[in-house]
Design a protein around this motif. Structure first.
Motif, PDB file in Angstrom:
ATOM      1  N   ARG A 363       4.125   6.558  13.750  1.00  0.00           N
ATOM      2  CA  ARG A 363       3.072   5.800  13.602  1.00  0.00           C
ATOM      3  C   ARG A 363       3.855   4.243  13.270  1.00  0.00           C
ATOM      4  O   ARG A 363       3.353   3.346  13.810  1.00  0.00           O
ATOM      5  N   ASN A 439      -9.024   4.790   7.609  1.00  0.00           N
ATOM      6  CA  ASN A 439      -8.997   4.271   6.319  1.00  0.00           C
ATOM      7  C   ASN A 439      -9.901   4.675   5.491  1.00  0.00           C
ATOM      8  O   ASN A 439      -9.694   5.044   4.167  1.00  0.00           O
ATOM      9  N   TYR A 443      -8.897   6.559   2.298  1.00  0.00           N
ATOM     10  CA  TYR A 443      -9.010   5.832   0.669  1.00  0.00           C
ATOM     11  C   TYR A 443     -10.175   6.183   0.083  1.00  0.00           C
ATOM     12  O   TYR A 443     -11.104   5.565   0.044  1.00  0.00           O
ATOM     13  N   ASP A 509     -17.856   2.969   3.257  1.00  0.00           N
ATOM     14  CA  ASP A 509     -17.438   4.227   2.554  1.00  0.00           C
ATOM     15  C   ASP A 509     -17.849   3.958   0.990  1.00  0.00           C
ATOM     16  O   ASP A 509     -17.993   2.931   0.582  1.00  0.00           O
ATOM     17  N   ARG A 528      -0.367  -3.836   1.472  1.00  0.00           N
ATOM     18  CA  ARG A 528      -0.830  -2.486   1.010  1.00  0.00           C
ATOM     19  C   ARG A 528      -1.496  -2.916  -0.219  1.00  0.00           C
ATOM     20  O   ARG A 528      -0.801  -3.540  -1.313  1.00  0.00           O
ATOM     21  N   THR A 540       1.387   1.836   6.451  1.00  0.00           N
ATOM     22  CA  THR A 540       2.415   0.937   6.744  1.00  0.00           C
ATOM     23  C   THR A 540       1.827  -0.430   6.325  1.00  0.00           C
ATOM     24  O   THR A 540       2.597  -1.353   6.118  1.00  0.00           O
ATOM     25  N   LEU A 544      -4.566  -3.031   9.538  1.00  0.00           N
ATOM     26  CA  LEU A 544      -5.775  -3.960   9.472  1.00  0.00           C
ATOM     27  C   LEU A 544      -5.175  -5.295  10.257  1.00  0.00           C
ATOM     28  O   LEU A 544      -5.935  -5.815  10.626  1.00  0.00           O
TER      29      LEU A 544
HETATM   30  P1  ADP Z   1      -2.425   1.244   5.762  1.00  0.00           P
HETATM   31  O1  ADP Z   1      -3.589   2.062   5.768  1.00  0.00           O
HETATM   32  O2  ADP Z   1      -1.400   1.707   6.691  1.00  0.00           O
HETATM   33  O3  ADP Z   1      -1.729   1.072   4.245  1.00  0.00           O
HETATM   34  P2  ADP Z   1      -3.957  -0.971   6.590  1.00  0.00           P
HETATM   35  O4  ADP Z   1      -3.502  -2.251   7.131  1.00  0.00           O
HETATM   36  O5  ADP Z   1      -4.815  -0.153   7.318  1.00  0.00           O
HETATM   37  O6  ADP Z   1      -2.702  -0.235   6.415  1.00  0.00           O
HETATM   38  O7  ADP Z   1      -4.697  -1.342   5.280  1.00  0.00           O
HETATM   39  C1  ADP Z   1      -4.012  -1.993   4.340  1.00  0.00           C
HETATM   40  C2  ADP Z   1      -4.513  -1.510   2.854  1.00  0.00           C
HETATM   41  O8  ADP Z   1      -5.904  -1.839   2.812  1.00  0.00           O
HETATM   42  C3  ADP Z   1      -4.198  -0.241   2.658  1.00  0.00           C
HETATM   43  O9  ADP Z   1      -2.878   0.046   2.153  1.00  0.00           O
HETATM   44  C4  ADP Z   1      -5.507   0.157   1.383  1.00  0.00           C
HETATM   45  O10 ADP Z   1      -4.631  -0.373   0.134  1.00  0.00           O
HETATM   46  C5  ADP Z   1      -6.404  -1.010   1.930  1.00  0.00           C
HETATM   47  N1  ADP Z   1      -7.526  -0.364   2.400  1.00  0.00           N
HETATM   48  C6  ADP Z   1      -7.927  -0.307   3.664  1.00  0.00           C
HETATM   49  N2  ADP Z   1      -8.986   0.413   4.118  1.00  0.00           N
HETATM   50  C7  ADP Z   1      -9.348   0.759   2.834  1.00  0.00           C
HETATM   51  C8  ADP Z   1     -10.569   1.396   2.379  1.00  0.00           C
HETATM   52  N3  ADP Z   1     -11.525   1.836   3.339  1.00  0.00           N
HETATM   53  N4  ADP Z   1     -10.779   1.426   1.117  1.00  0.00           N
HETATM   54  C9  ADP Z   1      -9.969   1.111   0.227  1.00  0.00           C
HETATM   55  N5  ADP Z   1      -8.849   0.651   0.489  1.00  0.00           N
HETATM   56  C10 ADP Z   1      -8.592   0.161   1.900  1.00  0.00           C
END
Ligand code: ADP
Length: 607
Positions: A363, A439, A443, A509, A528, A540, A544
């Motif tokens: 991934r 996500n 999360y 969520d 992150r 990673t 997003l």
């Molecule tokens: P990854 O999930 O691989 O770490 P993303 O870019 O998808 O990378 O997400 C970046 C960060 O945003 C995540 O590490 C997390 O801390 C936060 N995050 C994303 N989606 C959520 C969510 N639905 N609820 C809480 N935190 C989130």
């Protein structure tokens, strides 16, 4: 009236000196600058002798004065020819001995003009100034001066057509100066005399030579543009100073003279201060310009390095993906009881751990590859007519098991009016929804809920929401490592908002939520956020960032909202309505397409 002429001639001669000194001062050794100085010297001399030709008081010397004046004209023309040959760079190499021969010829001609009456027989005074009877060799003078001038004009014309950009512009300035000089002379020495039957204003024609000198100086100093402002300030100051100085000598009484002298001194001092301050300011500006040039170069280097880095990541991840996929594939087969029988439960456990790690690695590599494809503008986007609802449902079906495993309920709520067609790349939109829903499952707490909703929102509100999110703790987030690449990743045409209203898809969520300041930096590369529990969850920080790029490639916007830690979060993204398809197609056509564009690398985002 004469006083005006004295002032004008003195001012022009002084200006000439200023131009000459300035130009030579910029680069003393440069032959161009030296030849310019020579030219200005003859201009000044010519103006002076020309001025004397109009002095009735010198009636008895007029024959000599007229002769000297003609000699100066010969040398003036020769100096123009020399200057034009050298400026801005020579195109034909004229051997030194030729110049020498021409100089000897000019010397001989000068002697003939001065010491014989073959060119100027005798001068006489007319109502406007002096004139003379031409000798038998006057034609020789006229021909020589004309040949020098015609040569200069031909060289300039050739240079004008042959040179490009800056050099062409420099030649243009000189031509412009000559044109002004000619126009003035035609007006004051031809039109006005014909109309008024008097040569009284003829001298203004000669004065316009200062435009020629000025334009040439400007052309030379063009590269040192700031100096021009000093010259202009100096010019204005000198003219005022000269007028004041002349006025001292025309005073009617000692007291008046004294007062005028006093005024002149004050103004001299004032102009000195003015010139000094302008120079200082210009010096500072020049320093600044040098600095900004250096910065520009440094920035270009950085951009080149950044591009190299992206290229390296692209190449490395591409090479890594194949073996990793093989490892992942074989491990998955080995873990499938229907295909392979492994007796030792310990071996199965270890192998499933390796399999998980391989999937994470796959991934990461796929994400890196996608980021580099996006940043290099090499990601293939193939938009088509699709049903939004189908895309959402297929994601929900795909992630159902994952949600069940995490004890999270997953549902969608799409009202009838939002079951619409859209013009988009199905793979990309699916990727975004998988990432957001994935996500929200990841999360979240056990027993959590995730809901995908669809609706509409006015464009103004969409842009406001994005702006609001980006401004959250902007100062603190400015230096967050992993900020987007130096260049904007997405082409600006893609980022152009489309339509008054867009389709809105929200993934809501009630999971671990996001701290206020963190919301502002969610979409940055490698970002992150959250505390330890988040950090322990594999990821990673690229998902997003990729989603944002993909949505923007669809002229949509993406943003997030959260009330804070443990208060859940909602991720929204918008897409243009189907009605805007034509506009989308038009804008997309303006984006340059890479020849080697590739689709999204298969990643296990959301798994
Ligand atoms: P990854 O999930 O691989 O770490 P993303 O870019 O998808 O990378 O997400 C970046 C960060 O945003 C995540 O590490 C997390 O801390 C936060 N995050 C994303 N989606 C959520 C969510 N639905 N609820 C809480 N935190 C989130």
């Amino acid at each position: 009236m004469e006083l005006i002429h004295i002032s004008i001639v003195s001012a022009i001669v002084l200006l000439n000196i200023i131009f000459a000194v300035r130009v030579v001062f910029v680069d003393r050794k440069n032959p161009v600058n030296r030849s310019f100085a020579l030219f200005t010297f003859f201009v000044a001399l010519w103006l002076f002798t020309d001025f004397l030709c109009y002095q009735f008081r010198l009636a008895e010397y007029q024959t000599s004065i007229n002769r000297i004046n003609l000699v100066v004209v010969v040398w003036l023309m020769l100096s123009i020819a020399l200057f034009v040959t050298l400026f801005p760079r020579p195109i034909l190499r004229i051997k030194n001995y030729i110049w020498f021969l021409v100089a000897v010829y000019s010397l001989l001609l000068s002697s003939v003009i001065i010491f014989t009456n073959m060119v100027v027989k005798n001068a006489f005074v007319e109502s406007y100034g002096s004139n003379f009877n031409q000798g038998s060799l006057f034609v020789l003078f006229a021909a020589s001066a004309s040949v020098f001038l015609i040569y200069a004009m031909i060289v300039l014309a050739i240079k004008y057509f042959r040179f490009k950009d800056e050099e062409k512009r420099q030649v243009k300035y000189i031509l412009f100066g000559i044109a002004i000089f000619l126009v003035f002379n035609v007006v004051f020495n031809l039109l006005v005399p014909v109309m008024t039957d008097s040569f009284v204003y003829g001298r203004f024609g000669s004065y316009s030579v200062i435009f020629l000198v000025g334009f040439i100086a400007y052309a030379i100093l063009k590269t040192h543009l700031f100096n021009l402002r000093v010259i202009l300030t100096e010019t204005a100051a000198v003219i005022i100073d000269v007028v004041l100085a002349v006025q001292i000598f025309t005073s009617h009484s000692a007291l008046e003279g004294l007062l005028r002298a006093l005024l002149a001194i004050i103004v001299f001092y004032g102009s000195y201060l003015l010139i000094r301050s302008v120079r200082e300011e210009i010096k500072r500006r020049e320093e600044l310009q040098v600095l900004s040039e250096e910065l520009k170069v440094a920035n270009q280097k950085l951009q080149a390095i950044d591009a190299m880095k992206t290229e390296f990541v692209s190449m490395a991840s591409h090479e890594l993906l194949t073996p990793i996929s093989a490892i992942e594939g074989y491990l998955s087969m080995m873990l499938d009881e229907k295909m392979v029988k492994i007796d030792d439960p310990k071996a199965v456990e270890y192998m499933s751990r390796v399999y998980k790690s391989a999937k994470r690695l796959a991934r990461l590599v796929a994400d890196l590859l996608n980021v580099s494809r996006i940043e290099e503008g090499r990601l293939l986007v193939e938009k088509q007519d699709i049903e939004l609802e189908e895309t959402i449902t297929s994601v929900i079906n795909e992630l159902k098991f994952k949600a069940e495993a995490a004890k999270v309920t997953l549902e969608s709520e799409i009202p009838d009016e939002a079951r619409v067609k859209i013009y988009a790349d199905p793979d990309k939109i699916k990727e975004v929804i998988i990432n957001l829903v994935g996500n929200s499952i990841k999360y979240n707490h056990k027993g959590g809920h995730v809901k995908v909703k669809a609706g509409f929102l006015p464009m103004t509100e969409i842009l406001e929401n994005v702006k609001r999110m980006e401004s959250i703790c902007a100062e603190e987030n400015k230096d967050v490592v992993g900020e987007g690449s130096i260049q904007s990743a997405i082409h600006e045409k893609y980022r152009e908002p489309v339509g008054d209203r867009q389709l809105l898809i929200s993934v809501q969520d009630d999971g671990i939520g996001i701290e206020k300041c963190d919301v502002g930096r969610l979409f940055k590369k490698f970002s992150r956020v959250g505390d330890w529990s988040t950090q322990e969850t594999p990821g990673t920080g690229l998902g997003l960032y990729i989603s944002k790029s993909l949505i923007e490639m669809h002229h949509g916007r993406i943003w997030a909202e959260s009330e804070g830690k443990d208060k859940g979060s909602t991720f929204h993204f918008s897409l243009p309505l189907y009605e805007a398809k034509e506009q989308v197609v038009k804008l997309d056509e303006e984006v340059p397409k890479a020849k080697d564009a590739k689709p999204l690398a298969k990643s296990a985002v959301g798994n």
